[in-house]
Scaffold this active site. Structure first.
Site, mmCIF file in Angstrom:
data_model
loop_
_atom_site.group_PDB
_atom_site.id
_atom_site.type_symbol
_atom_site.label_atom_id
_atom_site.label_comp_id
_atom_site.label_asym_id
_atom_site.label_seq_id
_atom_site.Cartn_x
_atom_site.Cartn_y
_atom_site.Cartn_z
ATOM 1 N N CYS A 377 0.857 -1.361 0.335
ATOM 2 C CA CYS A 377 0.179 0.057 -0.312
ATOM 3 C C CYS A 377 0.718 1.122 0.069
ATOM 4 O O CYS A 377 1.268 1.642 -0.930
ATOM 5 C CB CYS A 377 -0.881 -0.371 0.969
ATOM 6 S SG CYS A 377 -2.516 0.698 1.347
ATOM 7 N N HIS A 512 -4.300 -4.940 0.654
ATOM 8 C CA HIS A 512 -2.600 -5.549 1.986
ATOM 9 C C HIS A 512 -3.250 -6.822 1.921
ATOM 10 O O HIS A 512 -3.845 -7.580 2.644
ATOM 11 C CB HIS A 512 -4.065 -5.056 2.933
ATOM 12 C CG HIS A 512 -3.346 -3.452 3.387
ATOM 13 N ND1 HIS A 512 -2.818 -2.974 4.259
ATOM 14 C CD2 HIS A 512 -3.956 -2.669 2.838
ATOM 15 C CE1 HIS A 512 -2.558 -1.449 4.205
ATOM 16 N NE2 HIS A 512 -3.183 -1.848 3.681
ATOM 17 N N GLU A 514 -1.611 -9.105 3.412
ATOM 18 C CA GLU A 514 -1.271 -9.906 4.997
ATOM 19 C C GLU A 514 -2.697 -9.870 5.848
ATOM 20 O O GLU A 514 -2.678 -11.449 6.664
ATOM 21 C CB GLU A 514 -0.386 -9.077 5.736
ATOM 22 C CG GLU A 514 -0.774 -7.690 6.369
ATOM 23 C CD GLU A 514 -0.818 -6.763 5.359
ATOM 24 O OE1 GLU A 514 -0.900 -7.163 3.882
ATOM 25 O OE2 GLU A 514 -1.589 -4.994 5.779
HETATM 26 N N1 GLN Z 1 -2.062 6.441 3.291
HETATM 27 C C1 GLN Z 1 -1.966 5.896 1.918
HETATM 28 C C2 GLN Z 1 -3.241 6.098 1.175
HETATM 29 O O1 GLN Z 1 -4.387 6.316 1.645
HETATM 30 C C3 GLN Z 1 -1.588 4.695 1.336
HETATM 31 C C4 GLN Z 1 -3.035 3.865 2.897
HETATM 32 C C5 GLN Z 1 -2.264 2.803 3.145
HETATM 33 O O2 GLN Z 1 -1.030 2.437 3.254
HETATM 34 N N2 GLN Z 1 -3.054 1.425 4.012
HETATM 35 O O3 GLN Z 1 -3.417 5.880 -0.110
#
Ligand code: GLN
Length: 540
Positions: A377, A512, A514
């Site tokens: 992410c 994600h 994970e």
């Molecule tokens: N802050 C970034 C976004 O909002 C990444 C979010 C995250 O890593 N879950 O896109």
């Protein structure tokens, strides 16, 4: 008819009720029963999505896009059953619905009260969205004695007294060990059980958390004061590996006692082979790898709970012990020293500006030194920003989430086409609680990419939780520098995975993974990353 098991907690918080519930779910599954696990939290937030990880640990996201309590992650890891929105309920969620109904006039002039309106709503939610499972395990958050858990206890009491329900209440407490006298203390548990009984709930089983076995004398006292036979007092001794729990509970016949309570005669011995295999592999690793996670909340492991577990699972896939080093991003701003000893570098998800420079340095270090790099992410966005800055002649490239980038290669996108052809809109200016891309989305993988090889598929579904997206208009420059956008949303507009060709293992994912890893089914990306780290460790 679904049978209900309620799990309450007393004496202190953080007893491991979530893990115990999850392990119990796994144990009932091993007997061939279908289960569903749910969490009822007494706090006033509508969901934990707006809570700081310091407050509440990680936010676990379901396929259907709910931001939930981290215990749902334990439930999924132990049972393999994907959770859904209806499996996580908070007081905030209940009240906001009741108040909205009251404003609409749905109560037809009645006085709206905690009893019966809130307690009835809670009981409906116990039953909501079930699929005829054999068992539903409902964990009640908080500690007995808290003011805010009272409506939940009253709902449990009423529910257990209904003629149409089959229920069991399990109470979990702590039996502390006082070093000075060398003694185990059962008094707090006695008080806690008394308090539960005062709320009209009679626990049918006690699970006591203790540092060491509680012994016959303490067991006798607990049995006497809590009105329970010895066999219904189960010990939860601190485990070295959490996946030992189902076996630990089974060795005390907890499953047999629960089935007997519901008048079920087990057809055969439970099938616990999967848990024995996991323990075997965890206890006898052939190799150790050092993986650095570059984050902000490194002193609080709960903030990266699923990530930590997914790394462990990745290790289980190859008989490797993963030695995870939690590195504070801000300390890497002008010091790469701690990175040099790592066999793999992982930049996890995150929000806000703090620590960004250190994370960018870590990505550069991994890219230049050919160390396996896994960006999740924010970690993918960071890797692309680093490549734009270092290789594409865009020294001020960044994300519109932080600073004043020029250009913003990562920015807000408010409209895109979903896999089913519908246009999805995301509002850029509503409350922070409602502007994220959340839950499962499909991505298409490019043939011949590392991503496709790892997944062994050309279409995948993974869970998202982010506000910003990589702007595909910069793809040509990034690709000229050796980056490959190896996966996108089905309409091709949203980059979902990116990798470097000229590197042993460099992968960024916008989702994600994970959240979907299981000890008995390690996520392929984590398994591949740990293997790459092992291969790297053999070179250095
Ligand atoms: N802050 C970034 C976004 O909002 C990444 C979010 C995250 O890593 N879950 O896109």
């Amino acid at each position: 008819m679904t049978r209900f098991i309620f799990v309450t907690g007393g004496v202190v918080s953080s007893l491991g009720k979530g893990l115990t519930s999850a392990a119990l779910g796994a144990l009932l599954q091993a007997h061939g029963h279908s289960v569903r696990l749910r969490k009822f939290d007494p706090y006033l937030n509508v969901d934990p999505g707006t809570m700081n990880p310091f407050e509440h640990g990680e936010v676990f996201v379901t396929d259907d896009g709910a931001e939930t309590d981290l215990d749902l992650g334990h439930y999924e890891r132990f049972t393999g059953i994907p959770s859904q929105t209806s499996d996580c309920v908070t007081t905030g969620k209940i009240y906001s619905e009741i108040i909205a109904r009251e404003r609409r006039g749905d109560y037809l002039g009645a006085t709206v009260q905690v009893v019966p309106h809130v307690t009835d709503a809670i009981q409906k939610l116990f039953l909501n969205g079930l699929n005829n499972e054999d068992f539903c395990i409902c964990e009640i958050g908080g500690t007995i004695g808290d003011i805010e858990s009272l409506p939940f206890l009253e709902a449990v009491r009423q529910f257990c007294n209904r003629p149409d329900t089959e229920t069991l209440c399990i109470h979990m407490t702590l039996v502390p060990h006082l070093r000075s006298g060398g003694e185990l203390k059962t008094k707090p548990t006695q008080h806690s059980v008394r308090e539960l009984q005062a709320a009209g709930i009679r626990p049918g089983m006690l699970v006591v958390r203790a540092e060491k076995p509680i012994g016959a004398e303490s067991r006798r006292k607990l049995s006497l004061f809590c009105n329970l036979p010895d066999e219904d007092i189960i010990e939860a001794i601190d485990a070295e590996i959490i996946y030992e729990l189902p076996l630990m509970l089974h060795s005390q016949k907890m499953d047999a006692r629960i089935l007997a309570h519901f008048n079920i005669t087990p057809a055969a011995q439970p099938d616990l082979a999967r848990w024995r295999d996991i323990i075997q592999s965890a206890r006898h690793p052939e190799h150790t790898v050092r993986i650095g996670v570059i984050g902000k909340y490194t002193e609080l492991k709960d903030a990266y709970l699923s990530l930590n577990e997914a790394l462990v699972h990745g290790g289980l896939a190859h008989n490797v012990r993963v030695d995870t080093r939690w590195l504070v991003a801000e300390e890497l701003e002008d010091n790469s020293e701690p990175l040099a000893a790592l066999h793999g570098i992982l930049v996890p998800g995150g929000f806000g500006e703090r620590g960004i420079t250190g994370k960018i340095n870590a990505a550069r270090f991994a890219r230049e030194r050919q160390i396996p790099y896994f960006g999740i992410c924010l970690g993918m966005q960071i890797a692309l920003i680093e490549i734009a800055r270092s290789l594409c002649d865009m020294p001020n490239a960044g994300s519109s989430e932080f600073g004043d980038p020029d250009p913003a290669i990562v920015g807000l996108l408010t409209e895109w086409e979903r896999g089913d052809g519908q246009i999805e809109h995301r509002s850029a200016d509503s409350d922070l609680g409602g502007t994220m891309r959340l839950g499962a989305y499909t991505a298409r993988l490019q043939s011949g990419s590392l991503a496709e090889k790892i997944y062994g598929a050309d279409s995948i579904s993974e869970r998202h939780r982010h506000r910003y997206e990589v702007n595909r208009n910069f793809a040509p420059q990034l690709e000229a520098a050796g980056l490959r956008i190896s996966g996108t949303s089905p309409d091709g507009r949203l980059p979902e995975l990116a990798e470097l060709a000229d590197h042993p293992w460099f992968l960024g994912v916008q989702f994600h993974p994970e959240l979907k890893s299981r000890p008995f089914a390690p996520h392929p990306v984590f398994a591949s990353f740990v293997r790459a780290a092992r291969d790297h460790s053999r070179l250095v």
